[in-house]
Design an enzyme around this catalytic site. Sequence first.
Site, mmCIF file in Angstrom:
data_model
loop_
_atom_site.group_PDB
_atom_site.id
_atom_site.type_symbol
_atom_site.label_atom_id
_atom_site.label_comp_id
_atom_site.label_asym_id
_atom_site.label_seq_id
_atom_site.Cartn_x
_atom_site.Cartn_y
_atom_site.Cartn_z
ATOM 1 N N MET A 100 0.836 -1.200 0.000
ATOM 2 C CA MET A 100 0.000 0.000 0.000
ATOM 3 C C MET A 100 0.871 1.251 0.000
ATOM 4 O O MET A 100 0.406 2.349 0.341
ATOM 5 C CB MET A 100 -0.945 0.000 1.204
ATOM 6 C CG MET A 100 -1.990 -1.095 1.128
ATOM 7 S SD MET A 100 -3.559 -0.687 1.964
ATOM 8 C CE MET A 100 -3.016 -0.399 3.634
ATOM 9 N N GLY A 101 2.131 1.093 -0.384
ATOM 10 C CA GLY A 101 3.028 2.232 -0.437
ATOM 11 C C GLY A 101 3.554 2.613 0.925
ATOM 12 O O GLY A 101 3.573 1.808 1.852
ATOM 13 N N HIS A 103 9.075 1.116 3.514
ATOM 14 C CA HIS A 103 10.165 1.108 4.480
ATOM 15 C C HIS A 103 11.028 -0.115 4.203
ATOM 16 O O HIS A 103 10.783 -0.861 3.227
ATOM 17 C CB HIS A 103 9.637 1.113 5.915
ATOM 18 C CG HIS A 103 8.608 0.050 6.198
ATOM 19 N ND1 HIS A 103 8.899 -1.295 6.212
ATOM 20 C CD2 HIS A 103 7.284 0.151 6.478
ATOM 21 C CE1 HIS A 103 7.822 -1.986 6.497
ATOM 22 N NE2 HIS A 103 6.811 -1.135 6.644
ATOM 23 N N GLY A 143 11.207 -2.937 5.511
ATOM 24 C CA GLY A 143 10.505 -4.209 5.492
ATOM 25 C C GLY A 143 9.980 -4.550 4.110
ATOM 26 O O GLY A 143 10.131 -5.682 3.625
ATOM 27 N N HIS A 144 9.369 -3.575 3.437
ATOM 28 C CA HIS A 144 8.910 -3.792 2.060
ATOM 29 C C HIS A 144 10.089 -4.133 1.147
ATOM 30 O O HIS A 144 10.009 -5.028 0.294
ATOM 31 C CB HIS A 144 8.226 -2.535 1.513
ATOM 32 C CG HIS A 144 6.989 -2.147 2.236
ATOM 33 N ND1 HIS A 144 6.927 -1.014 3.024
ATOM 34 C CD2 HIS A 144 5.753 -2.706 2.291
ATOM 35 C CE1 HIS A 144 5.706 -0.894 3.515
ATOM 36 N NE2 HIS A 144 4.979 -1.908 3.102
ATOM 37 N N GLY A 189 4.897 -10.291 4.508
ATOM 38 C CA GLY A 189 5.687 -10.243 5.727
ATOM 39 C C GLY A 189 5.009 -10.924 6.898
ATOM 40 O O GLY A 189 3.780 -10.931 7.020
ATOM 41 N N GLN A 190 5.804 -11.460 7.795
ATOM 42 C CA GLN A 190 5.311 -12.132 8.998
ATOM 43 C C GLN A 190 4.607 -11.169 9.950
ATOM 44 O O GLN A 190 3.757 -11.592 10.740
ATOM 45 C CB GLN A 190 6.466 -12.808 9.729
ATOM 46 C CG GLN A 190 6.066 -13.504 11.029
ATOM 47 C CD GLN A 190 7.259 -13.905 11.870
ATOM 48 O OE1 GLN A 190 8.390 -13.872 11.382
ATOM 49 N NE2 GLN A 190 7.029 -14.260 13.117
ATOM 50 N N ASP A 198 2.265 -9.174 9.596
ATOM 51 C CA ASP A 198 0.824 -9.351 9.434
ATOM 52 C C ASP A 198 0.531 -10.849 9.319
ATOM 53 O O ASP A 198 0.129 -11.350 8.268
ATOM 54 C CB ASP A 198 0.340 -8.594 8.197
ATOM 55 C CG ASP A 198 0.565 -7.102 8.330
ATOM 56 O OD1 ASP A 198 0.060 -6.510 9.299
ATOM 57 O OD2 ASP A 198 1.275 -6.526 7.485
ATOM 58 N N GLN A 206 -2.934 -12.032 8.227
ATOM 59 C CA GLN A 206 -3.097 -11.768 6.798
ATOM 60 C C GLN A 206 -2.414 -12.845 5.975
ATOM 61 O O GLN A 206 -2.975 -13.328 4.973
ATOM 62 C CB GLN A 206 -2.515 -10.399 6.455
ATOM 63 C CG GLN A 206 -2.484 -10.118 4.960
ATOM 64 C CD GLN A 206 -1.936 -8.746 4.654
ATOM 65 O OE1 GLN A 206 -2.653 -7.770 4.683
ATOM 66 N NE2 GLN A 206 -0.639 -8.660 4.372
#
Length: 295
Positions: free
Chosen positions: A27-28, A31, A33-34, A144-145, A147, A150
């Site tokens: 979702m933009g 950081h 992590g992305h 990513g973990q 979430d 999700q």
Amino acid sequence: MEIIDSLAGLREARQRVTGSVGLVPTMGALHAGHLSLVEFARAENDFVIATIFVNPTQFAAGEDLSKYPRNLEGDLALFEQAGVDLVFTPTPEMMYPSGYQTYVEVTEVTQGLEGEQRPGHFRGVATVVSKLFHLTQPTRAYFGQKDAQQAAVIQRMVCDLNFPLDIVICPITREADGLAMSSRNIYLSAEERQAATVIKLALQATSAAYNNGERDPQKLRKCLEAVISTEPLGFVDYISVADARTLCELTAPTEQPLLVSLTVRFGKTRLLDNCLLPSNLNNRQHLAQILGHSW
């Protein structure tokens, strides 16, 4: 790097791609992590597609969609530096045109945790992710973990709807002081930002208790709660010790893998974090096997 903002353009571009495709949906407000997801996708695929879309259908009632952080120009620069080949940037009108009425709903694994706190959230997540899978046709998709629920929801959807792709779950990326990286961290004041490190301390204390032989889920929850209560700026939304495969809240001791998770509010900012126990499961080798991949 190619930037595409139309469905027709994406379909045409996708037809030109050969070899394996890694997808990183976001979702933009990027950081590190992305970017770690992009790094894994780049290493394991011939072509990398990233998406930037602030999905309105996953915002629960009372959540302010308009205030979600956005920085498209900066995000595109970061994706280009990270080696992304194509970025898809649709609009809400494109993804949900007038008369739209089709949604994807995963039932059992969305109960509790974030599903209880944010009604309708995972219907929006499952719907938009399924659409992105259809549009980009990836070989692998990276999540990513942090979430964790999700990730389990998407795993379940992929299994149930027979999507021909692999879900790759990557470990949480943290700041030097242990705070999980999140687009929402920018909302924290300096005092709140310092206070938020108590979340990682609570997870560490609970992990230590587990390593010392504690298996009673209620005592593990109390360990989390005790540490968070030392920080007056932190207000707990929920604390959970659940079966890592089913996400069902535990009432009795077990040797099965545990998902320990919590959300804590600092001012108006709600932060989510988790860990798997035993702690040696918090790596890529085990994450996809544990978080929903036992079906």
